[in-house]
Write an enzyme that holds these catalytic residues in place. Structure first.
Site, PDB file in Angstrom:
ATOM      1  N   GLY A   1       0.791  -1.225   0.000  1.00  0.00           N
ATOM      2  CA  GLY A   1       0.000   0.000   0.000  1.00  0.00           C
ATOM      3  C   GLY A   1       0.819   1.268   0.000  1.00  0.00           C
ATOM      4  O   GLY A   1       0.270   2.362   0.097  1.00  0.00           O
TER       5      GLY A   1
ATOM      6  N   LYS B   1      13.229  -5.858   1.590  1.00  0.00           N
ATOM      7  CA  LYS B   1      11.816  -6.012   1.956  1.00  0.00           C
ATOM      8  C   LYS B   1      11.547  -7.272   2.780  1.00  0.00           C
ATOM      9  O   LYS B   1      10.459  -7.418   3.338  1.00  0.00           O
ATOM     10  CB  LYS B   1      10.945  -6.050   0.684  1.00  0.00           C
TER      11      LYS B   1
ATOM     12  N   GLU C   1      -5.315  -3.783  -5.400  1.00  0.00           N
ATOM     13  CA  GLU C   1      -4.365  -4.901  -5.416  1.00  0.00           C
ATOM     14  C   GLU C   1      -5.001  -6.149  -4.808  1.00  0.00           C
ATOM     15  O   GLU C   1      -4.827  -7.266  -5.319  1.00  0.00           O
ATOM     16  CB  GLU C   1      -3.085  -4.506  -4.678  1.00  0.00           C
TER      17      GLU C   1
END
Length: 230
Positions: free
Chosen positions: A105, A131, A113
């Site tokens: 987001g 990540k 999504e």
């Protein structure tokens, strides 16, 4: 499980994103519709997808920005309402844990999504190695909210989870709503928290992808593309 593909040393982060975008083509099923996410890494995937645009039936896009990029490459974009299922959805993540749960987001496209991810039989996440985390929550959790509920939802995050929610200034989603970014969270039970927050009045979607977690993650690293399966 994981594997790795070799990569030249000293690649920039952008070059690694391009590498995982290219690697994601291996998961596209020829002759079918592919789900396409949003963000800088996905932009590289869209550019790569253009090389096989004549071998797919089209794409379902999760944002206006991705739709424009797909169409600029001559790729047919289909309305999600006309598609009943797709073999694969390819998108990035702001964080992903070792079970495939994600925070998404950062680009304010989380609701669309999830809609496209829900159509897909398989979610392939493409991301750089920064990540990958042990526990979700270091990245601020995005929450799409009806504007009149923003303050109410922010108070509830503080009361229930000890999180500090702030309105993302100047951002209006493709759906015309606001985004709250919640800091100070440690999300040890992603699916339970996703289920809970999604029930709050005024919440459109919380950016925890627990129910729609990744089944594969292509991770760009200095040593190459790591393939994680969950």
């Amino acid at each position: 499980m994981e594997g790795a593909l070799p990569v030249p040393v000293n690649m920039t982060q952008d070059e690694l994103k391009a590498l995982v975008g290219q690697a994601a083509l291996a998961y596209v099923v020829p002759g079918t519709v592919v789900g396409v996410g949003t963000g800088s890494t996905v932009n590289h995937f869209i550019d790569a997808l253009a090389t096989m645009k004549d071998r797919i039936a089209g794409a379902v896009s999760s944002s206006v920005a991705s739709t424009e990029r797909l169409r600029a490459h001559g790729i047919t974009v289909l309305d999600a309402a006309t598609v009943t299922s797709i073999p694969v959805y390819i998108d990035g993540a702001d964080e992903i844990d070792h079970s495939g749960h994600m925070i998404k987001g950062g680009g304010a496209a989380l609701t669309r999504e999830k809609i496209v991810a829900d159509l897909a039989e398989r979610f392939v996440c493409i991301a750089d190695e920064s990540k990958l985390v042990e526990v979700l929550g270091s990245y601020p959790l995005p929450v799409e909210v009806i504007p009149m509920a923003a303050a109410q939802v922010a108070r509830r995050f503080e009361r229930q989870y000890g999180g500090q929610a702030t309105l993302r200034a100047g951002v209006v989603t493709d759906n015309g709503n606001a985004i709250l970014d919640v800091r100070g969270l440690r999300i040890t039970e992603p699916l339970a928290m996703e289920t809970e927050v999604n029930q709050w009045p005024g919440v459109v979607t919380v950016g925890i992808f627990g129910r729609h977690r990744a089944s594969v993650c292509l991770l760009g690293t200095a040593a190459g593309v790591r393939t994680l399966t969950f």
